[in-house]
Design a protein around this motif. Structure first.
Motif, short mmCIF file in Angstrom:
data_model
loop_
_atom_site.label_atom_id
_atom_site.label_comp_id
_atom_site.label_asym_id
_atom_site.label_seq_id
_atom_site.Cartn_x
_atom_site.Cartn_y
_atom_site.Cartn_z
N PHE A 288 -13.45 53.59 -1.33
CA PHE A 288 -14.00 53.95 -0.02
C PHE A 288 -15.13 54.96 -0.16
O PHE A 288 -16.19 54.81 0.45
CB PHE A 288 -12.90 54.51 0.89
N PHE A 289 -14.92 56.01 -0.95
CA PHE A 289 -15.96 57.03 -1.11
C PHE A 289 -17.24 56.42 -1.67
O PHE A 289 -18.35 56.75 -1.23
CB PHE A 289 -15.47 58.15 -2.02
N ALA A 290 -17.11 55.54 -2.66
CA ALA A 290 -18.29 54.92 -3.27
C ALA A 290 -19.03 54.06 -2.26
O ALA A 290 -20.26 54.11 -2.15
CB ALA A 290 -17.88 54.09 -4.48
N ASP A 291 -18.27 53.27 -1.49
CA ASP A 291 -18.90 52.39 -0.50
C ASP A 291 -19.47 53.17 0.67
O ASP A 291 -20.53 52.83 1.21
CB ASP A 291 -17.90 51.35 0.00
N PHE A 292 -18.76 54.23 1.09
CA PHE A 292 -19.27 55.04 2.20
C PHE A 292 -20.58 55.72 1.79
O PHE A 292 -21.52 55.80 2.59
CB PHE A 292 -18.25 56.09 2.63
N SER A 293 -20.64 56.23 0.57
CA SER A 293 -21.86 56.87 0.10
C SER A 293 -23.05 55.91 0.17
O SER A 293 -24.14 56.27 0.64
CB SER A 293 -21.67 57.37 -1.34
N LYS A 294 -22.84 54.69 -0.26
CA LYS A 294 -23.92 53.69 -0.25
C LYS A 294 -24.35 53.36 1.17
O LYS A 294 -25.55 53.30 1.47
CB LYS A 294 -23.46 52.42 -0.96
N VAL A 295 -23.38 53.14 2.05
CA VAL A 295 -23.73 52.68 3.39
C VAL A 295 -24.30 53.81 4.24
O VAL A 295 -25.19 53.58 5.07
CB VAL A 295 -22.52 52.00 4.07
N PHE A 296 -23.84 55.05 4.03
CA PHE A 296 -24.42 56.16 4.80
C PHE A 296 -25.84 56.44 4.32
O PHE A 296 -26.72 56.78 5.14
CB PHE A 296 -23.55 57.41 4.70
N ALA A 297 -26.07 56.31 3.01
CA ALA A 297 -27.43 56.46 2.49
C ALA A 297 -28.36 55.40 3.08
O ALA A 297 -29.52 55.68 3.41
CB ALA A 297 -27.42 56.38 0.97
N LYS A 298 -27.84 54.19 3.23
CA LYS A 298 -28.61 53.11 3.84
C LYS A 298 -28.89 53.41 5.31
O LYS A 298 -30.01 53.22 5.81
CB LYS A 298 -27.85 51.79 3.70
N LEU A 299 -27.87 53.92 6.01
CA LEU A 299 -28.00 54.24 7.43
C LEU A 299 -29.12 55.23 7.68
O LEU A 299 -29.96 55.02 8.57
CB LEU A 299 -26.67 54.81 7.94
N ILE A 300 -29.16 56.32 6.92
CA ILE A 300 -30.15 57.37 7.21
C ILE A 300 -31.55 57.02 6.71
O ILE A 300 -32.50 57.77 6.97
CB ILE A 300 -29.70 58.74 6.63
N GLU A 301 -31.69 55.87 6.05
CA GLU A 301 -33.01 55.38 5.66
C GLU A 301 -33.55 54.32 6.61
O GLU A 301 -34.70 53.89 6.47
CB GLU A 301 -32.97 54.81 4.24
N LEU A 302 -32.73 53.91 7.58
CA LEU A 302 -33.19 52.88 8.51
C LEU A 302 -34.42 53.36 9.28
O LEU A 302 -34.46 54.47 9.80
CB LEU A 302 -32.07 52.53 9.49
N GLY A 303 -35.42 52.50 9.35
CA GLY A 303 -36.64 52.83 10.08
C GLY A 303 -37.57 53.77 9.35
O GLY A 303 -38.55 54.24 9.94
#
Length: 304
Positions: free
Chosen positions: A253-268
Motif C-alpha cells: 500500500f505504501f509503495a502504491d500510494f507513494s506512486k499515485v500521490f506523486a502522479k496526482l500532484i503532477e496533474l496539469g
C-alpha cells in the motif's frame, strides 16, 4: 539562467514545525494540509488538459468557493506565515510540498515531489466547479471522477487510502467523524477496518454514512465512520481485491500510494526544460511566478 528557486529544505522544516497543533482536530493540522494538496490537484481533466495542481486556483473564489473545498481556508491560513517568510515560493509548490511533507511526518511513505509550479495571475485557467468527488455517491461516480484524471481502479483504491488520515466535520461536509482510531498516523488501518468491522447506517440527523466501533471501543467513544464512497470499495468486484491486498500488505500500500500521490500532484503540470511549469501547455515558455496573497474564499457544504 537558473530557475529562481529558494531553499525548499528550509520551507519543509517550517512546515514540519507547525504540523502539531493541540487546538486543531486531533492535535495535528497534517490531515487538512494533505487534503489541501489533494483538492488543489484533483480538478484535472485529461479530456481538455485543464485543472490540476499548477496555478493554485483555489486562491480565487471560482475554485476556492467550490462546496467541495469547504474548510480548506483553514489549511491555507495555516501555511500563510510560511508563504510570507518565503515569499519566493509559489502557492502551488507550497501546498503540494506541504502535503507530501505532512504524509511523511505522519509515518507515511516518502513521496517524490518536484518544484516549478507557477501561480495563476487571473482566473483564465481556473477549472469549473464540480470536479471533486461527492462522498454520497458510489463506485460509478468514483470511476467517473478518477478516470477523468487518468487513474485506474487500482489507483483509485490506493488514493482512497488517504482516509487513514483526518476526519469529516458536520459543519463542512455534513458528514462527521474519523475513519480510523488514530487519524494522525498514516497506515493501512482504513482498509483493515473497512473489511473487518460491522458497518451499519448511522442513526442521526446528518447525511447517510456508516458507523462502527473498533475492538476496545465502547459506546461512550466517538464511533468510526465510513462514507458511501468508502463502502463502495468493498461492494465493487474490481475495487475489493485491492482493498484486500492493501489490508494484508502495508508495504505494498505504501509503495502504491507513494506512486499515485506523486502522479496526482503532477496533474496539469507541463514543465519546460528548466523545470518551470507553464500556465497552460499551449502558452509561451513559463516563468516561476509567485502570487501575492489572495483573501480567503467563501465556505459552503463540502463533499468530502
Amino acid at each position: 539562467m537558473a530557475p529562481p528557486f529558494g531553499d525548499f529544505e528550509a520551507v519543509k522544516q517550517d512546515i514540519l514545525a507547525i504540523l502539531k497543533n493541540k487546538d486543531y482536530d486531533d492535535g495535528s493540522i497534517g490531515p487538512v494540509i494533505v487534503r489541501l494538496a489533494w483538492h488543489a490537484s484533483g480538478t484535472y481533466s485529461k479530456e481538455d488538459d485543464t485543472g490540476g495542481s499548477n496555478g493554485a486556483g483555489m486562491r480565487y473564489e471560482e475554485e476556492g468557493g467550490d462546496p467541495a473545498n469547504a474548510g480548506l481556508q483553514h489549511a491555507r491560513a495555516f501555511l500563510e506565515p510560511i508563504k510570507k517568510k518565503h515569499d519566493w515560493i509559489t502557492y502551488a509548490d507550497l501546498w503540494t510540498l506541504a502535503g507530501v511533507t505532512a504524509i511523511k511526518a505522519m509515518d507515511g511513505p516518502e513521496i517524490p515531489w518536484k518544484p516549478g509550479r507557477t501561480d495563476f495571475s487571473n482566473t483564465k485557467y481556473v477549472p469549473p466547479r464540480g470536479r471533486l468527488p461527492d462522498a454520497a455517491q458510489g463506485s460509478d461516480h468514483l470511476r467517473h471522477i478518477f478516470y477523468r484524471m487518468g487513474f485506474n481502479d487500482q489507483e483509485i483504491v490506493a488514493l482512497s487510502g488517504g482516509h487513514n488520515l483526518g476526519r469529516c466535520h458536520k459543519d463542512r461536509s455534513g458528514f462527521d467523524g474519523p475513519w480510523v482510531v488514530n487519524p494522525t498516523r498514516f497506515s493501512n488501518a482504513f482498509f483493515k477496518l473497512l473489511l473487518s468491522l460491522k458497518w451499519e447506517p448511522r442513526k442521526w440527523d446528518g447525511p447517510f454514512q456508516y458507523s462502527a466501533y473498533a475492538p476496545g471501543m465502547d459506546e461512550d467513544d466517538e464511533p468510526l465512520m465510513m462514507l458511501p464512497t468508502d463502502y463502495a470499495l468493498i461492494q465493487d468486484e474490481k475495487f475489493r481485491p485491492w482493498v484486500e491486498k492493501y489490508a494484508a500488505d502495508k508495504d505494498l500500500f505504501f509503495a502504491d500510494f507513494s506512486k499515485v500521490f506523486a502522479k496526482l500532484i503532477e496533474l496539469g503540470v507541463y514543465r519546460d526544460e528548466d523545470g518551470i511549469a507553464r500556465c497552460d501547455k499551449r502558452d509561451e515558455k513559463g516563468s516561476y511566478r509567485s502570487a501575492p496573497k489572495k483573501s480567503d474564499t467563501a465556505t459552503g457544504p463540502s463533499r468530502i
